[in-house]
Write an enzyme that holds these catalytic residues in place. Structure first.
Site: not given
Ligand code: PA5
Length: 433
Positions: A288, A309, A423
């Site tokens: 990310e 394996h 989303k």
């Molecule tokens: O790193 C990030 O920002 C995402 O992985 C969020 O942690 C994830 O989408 C969950 O978001 P939230 O804590 O707003 O529910």
């Protein structure tokens, strides 16, 4: 308490390639430490192991104590950065069959995770599993609007209300969310849940050492003081500008040399099942943070020796666009000595008197040798022990290296605009107004 070691003697790079990137490390260091880089409103994690709110930390410990005393089960509801870190630490530092242990042998309640996917089957099965048990919830969402945890929380909260009545259910719910905004903050205020704050300047994937990770980790009986002490020592060790004294910056640099040389995939390798989930957390952190603007190494994992394996052939002989980073634990509290058998039918008597950790170590060494022979560069990060202190340091090591590495490839390592695409489509298809 020892330092983490970083060995890049098998990185297959030339001295000048290392030297060439040193100035970039310095630039990235300045951007991060002076707060002048892209995404600089999300670098609260950088000094958090020192500056965290000590009163809130005490409240986390008190809540964890309450949960340990009263709960058979803690359900942790969250997705992405709101659950991966907690599960990583709990898996790494707990008994391999923690949830299956009898209560008196566990250090805390059973811990289940929910809200990290959208499966009705999973949630049904979880409800069935926890039906007759004393249940507490920790719902974690920074935005407070994420669909997956929101659905799971609605279902589990209503199950609690049905079972205990509204007022008792409220006492069993802990919400970890933004200080001011979001649907979960509004709901928590309205209902009177005990709440913990996800700092506005810390993004989900950098939040393991905030209340996001700390409450579930403490509820599992893990020493969060030691975890934070390790992170704080890491914070100091990895802020040294001189790269030759900073293994965290060396890691950031070497993976960028690999990237510049055309490697497309970094494989995080472990030889210890309890460390397997670390790779899930690490994959989110690097995926990310770096996977944007058409750039970034694709992070993936190998759980060895299991995956030797299944994927071993591909690593040994497939396309040479990969390199490996092994996370190795050097010593173990628990081990098994291989015993002698009168008739050596299974052919294992050559190992008599040897520990399984010795066999595992040689599997690691043999694999590294083979993969290097097969032209796969290998980096090794070693931690002396698998305990809260060293794990805290390791988590900080990876977060710091990720911020630095992201700046080196010229991306904003602290945003994730691409996550919104699915989303948007899902909401359109579901008819969300
Ligand atoms: O790193 C990030 O920002 C995402 O992985 C969020 O942690 C994830 O989408 C969950 O978001 P939230 O804590 O707003 O529910």
């Amino acid at each position: 308490m020892s330092k983490l070691k970083f060995d890049y003697s098998n990185a297959m790079i030339k001295e000048h390639e290392y030297e060439f990137l040193k100035p970039q490390i310095l630039t990235a260091h300045k951007l991060l430490h002076e707060g002048t880089g892209a995404g600089n409103d999300y670098i609260g994690w950088l000094d958090y192991p020192k500056t965290y709110d000590k009163n809130e930390f005490s409240r986390i410990k008190a809540s964890a104590k309450n949960i340990k005393q009263k709960a058979d089960v803690l359900v942790v509801i969250g997705i992405g950065g709101s659950y991966l870190g907690a599960k990583t630490v709990i898996d790494a530092l707990s008994h391999s069959f923690y949830n299956e242990l009898p209560k008196e042998k566990r250090k805390g309640p059973k811990i289940y995770f929910a809200g990290h996917q959208i499966s009705g089957t999973y949630l049904n099965d979880l409800l069935e599993m926890i039906e007759d048990q004393s249940v507490y919830l920790n719902v974690i969402s920074k935005s407070g609007t994420t669909t997956e945890p929101a659905i799971a929380f609605r279902v589990l909260k209503n199950a609690l209300i049905k079972k205990y009545g509204h007022d008792e259910a409220v006492k069993r719910i802990y919400a970890t969310t933004d200080e001011k905004s979001g649907a979960l903050r509004a709901l928590a205020t309205e209902e009177g849940y005990e709440t913990f704050i996800i700092p506005a300047n810390v993004g989900g994937r950098y939040s393991v050492l905030t209340p996001v990770g700390l409450l579930p980790i403490a509820a599992a009986g893990i020493d969060i003081d030691a975890l934070m002490a390790g992170a704080e020592d890491g914070m100091l060790e990895y802020s040294v500008e001189n790269i030759d004294e900073n293994p965290c910056y060396q890691y950031a640099l070497i993976r960028n040399v690999q990237y510049n040389k055309g490697k497309a995939i970094e494989v995080l390798v472990n030889y210890e099942p309890s460390m397997a989930f670390l790779a899930e957390w690490w994959m989110q952190l690097y995926g990310e943070s770096e996977g944007k603007d058409g750039k970034g190494l694709f992070p993936t994992k190998m759980n060895n020796t299991t995956d030797l394996h299944s994927m071993g052939q591909m690593i040994q002989d497939g396309p040479r666009h990969i390199f490996e980073t092994v996370v190795r634990v050097e010593s173990f509290e628990k081990d098994i000595v291989i015993e002698s058998e009168k008739v050596d039918l299974d052919g294992l008597n050559y190992l008599v008197g040897k520990n399984m950790s010795y066999v595992n170590y040689n599997a690691f060494k043999g694999t590294l040798e083979a993969h290097v022979d097969g032209r796969v560069p290998n980096l090794v990060i070693s931690m002396e022990k698998k305990d809260a202190y060293h794990l805290g340091k390791l988590l900080y090591f990876f977060m710091k290296a990720c911020g630095i590495s992201g700046y080196m490839i010229g991306v904003n390592p602290f945003d994730q605009p691409g996550v919104e695409a699915y989303k948007k489509n899902m909401f359109r298809l579901l008819g969300k107004k």
